[in-house]
Design a protein around this motif. Sequence first.
Motif, PDB file in Angstrom:
ATOM      1  N   GLN A 225      26.801  19.490 -17.600  1.00  0.00           N
ATOM      2  CA  GLN A 225      26.817  18.080 -17.197  1.00  0.00           C
ATOM      3  C   GLN A 225      25.672  17.286 -17.830  1.00  0.00           C
ATOM      4  N   TYR A 263      33.139  12.801 -16.334  1.00  0.00           N
ATOM      5  CA  TYR A 263      33.992  13.361 -15.299  1.00  0.00           C
ATOM      6  C   TYR A 263      34.894  14.419 -15.938  1.00  0.00           C
ATOM      7  N   THR A 264      34.876  15.605 -15.376  1.00  0.00           N
ATOM      8  CA  THR A 264      35.668  16.709 -15.918  1.00  0.00           C
ATOM      9  C   THR A 264      36.670  17.233 -14.896  1.00  0.00           C
ATOM     10  N   GLY A 265      37.072  16.374 -13.984  1.00  0.00           N
ATOM     11  CA  GLY A 265      38.039  16.804 -12.980  1.00  0.00           C
ATOM     12  C   GLY A 265      37.452  17.712 -11.913  1.00  0.00           C
ATOM     13  N   GLY A 266      36.116  17.773 -11.827  1.00  0.00           N
ATOM     14  CA  GLY A 266      35.469  18.635 -10.829  1.00  0.00           C
ATOM     15  C   GLY A 266      35.258  20.056 -11.283  1.00  0.00           C
ATOM     16  N   SER A 267      35.679  20.373 -12.518  1.00  0.00           N
ATOM     17  CA  SER A 267      35.553  21.755 -12.984  1.00  0.00           C
ATOM     18  C   SER A 267      34.104  22.163 -13.188  1.00  0.00           C
ATOM     19  N   THR A 268      33.262  21.227 -13.632  1.00  0.00           N
ATOM     20  CA  THR A 268      31.857  21.565 -13.854  1.00  0.00           C
ATOM     21  C   THR A 268      31.163  21.925 -12.546  1.00  0.00           C
ATOM     22  N   GLN A 269      31.367  21.119 -11.505  1.00  0.00           N
ATOM     23  CA  GLN A 269      30.750  21.414 -10.214  1.00  0.00           C
ATOM     24  C   GLN A 269      31.295  22.716  -9.631  1.00  0.00           C
ATOM     25  N   ALA A 270      32.589  22.963  -9.838  1.00  0.00           N
ATOM     26  CA  ALA A 270      33.167  24.213  -9.347  1.00  0.00           C
ATOM     27  C   ALA A 270      32.550  25.408 -10.068  1.00  0.00           C
ATOM     28  N   ARG A 273      29.095  26.099  -8.632  1.00  0.00           N
ATOM     29  CA  ARG A 273      29.160  26.819  -7.353  1.00  0.00           C
ATOM     30  C   ARG A 273      29.532  28.285  -7.573  1.00  0.00           C
TER      31      ARG A 273
END
Length: 347
Positions: A225, A263-270, A273
């Motif tokens: 990110q 914004y990567t569709g939430g894949s980076t935050q997933a 985690r």
Amino acid sequence: VQRGTLLPQVSLGGSLSHSRTYQSQTGGVAQPGSGAGGDDDVNSLGVNLDASQALYDPARRAQLTQAERQVDRESLSLVVAEQQLLLEVAEAYFEILRAHDILSARRSQETAIERQLEQARERFEVGLIAITEVHEARASFDLARAQRIAAESAMQVSFEALERLTGQRYASIDGLAEEIPIAPPEPVDRGDWVELAMANSPMLQMAEAGIEVARSELEVSRAGQKPRLEAFASYDYSDNDRSGVSGYNSGSQLGLRASMPLYTGGSTQAQIRQSGFALEVSQYDFEAQRRDTVQQVRSLFTRVTNDVETVEARAQAIVSNRSALEATRSGYEVGTRNIVDVLNAER
């Protein structure tokens, strides 16, 4: 591989093509080289040269760090494999020695019981004992013979196990000396051995290296990110043989290129985690390996210490059993002991 992504990247490309255009329309004023009312054949040549250099790329930098830590872990894995091989070869060697001693004991037992069987037959023929004692001696001899055959098979199997590990077939191996000093481990405090294992165990070090690999994986995920910056340069050249056109085209570019994931569709935050959970797992694995190492060292120290005392006790038992055998034989000669007592003493 990962280090190469941080170094200059240069690529060269080229193209050679042939195109043919056919026009069937007529009328108007034909332009020179247009090929109106006929074919227009064109050969084209193109060359492009591109170069780039990463100036700020935290993701690739983190991947390089992760690769270095993975190399460290794999190096420790090799050490673990080498030590495991040494241990397995040593175990196979001692298993052959054990099988050899068992076979020698079985052969001696068979010889001794055969001698007792012959004596029992002689005593039965002169009427000193009943036929049941002869049968008992015969049964013991048959059992001893079966045990000797099984010991020979076990001996062969133990040699094959060593061959599997070394890739070499052995007809025989060197044994140990008759008198080997059997002494307790030095130092005598098992806490010292635990400290030694904590500092030198490659399995523990490999588990610790696994934590570093997982931590670097988390860094890679977080770097996904962050922005990137690179310098680039390019040169293009093109030419064709279209009629009515002469010369060539060329151009060059030099500049900086930056990118920032928004914004990567939430894949980076997933991924962050997931990497965090993997780090926790590696930490728990390290703690489990640490506890297992401590438990194994303490158990093995206690076992070796007890084995030293057991060897001393068994050495004395051999002397006592030999005396008991002689006494049993003497009792059998005078009739105070039966053949079963002698056979048990022989064993």
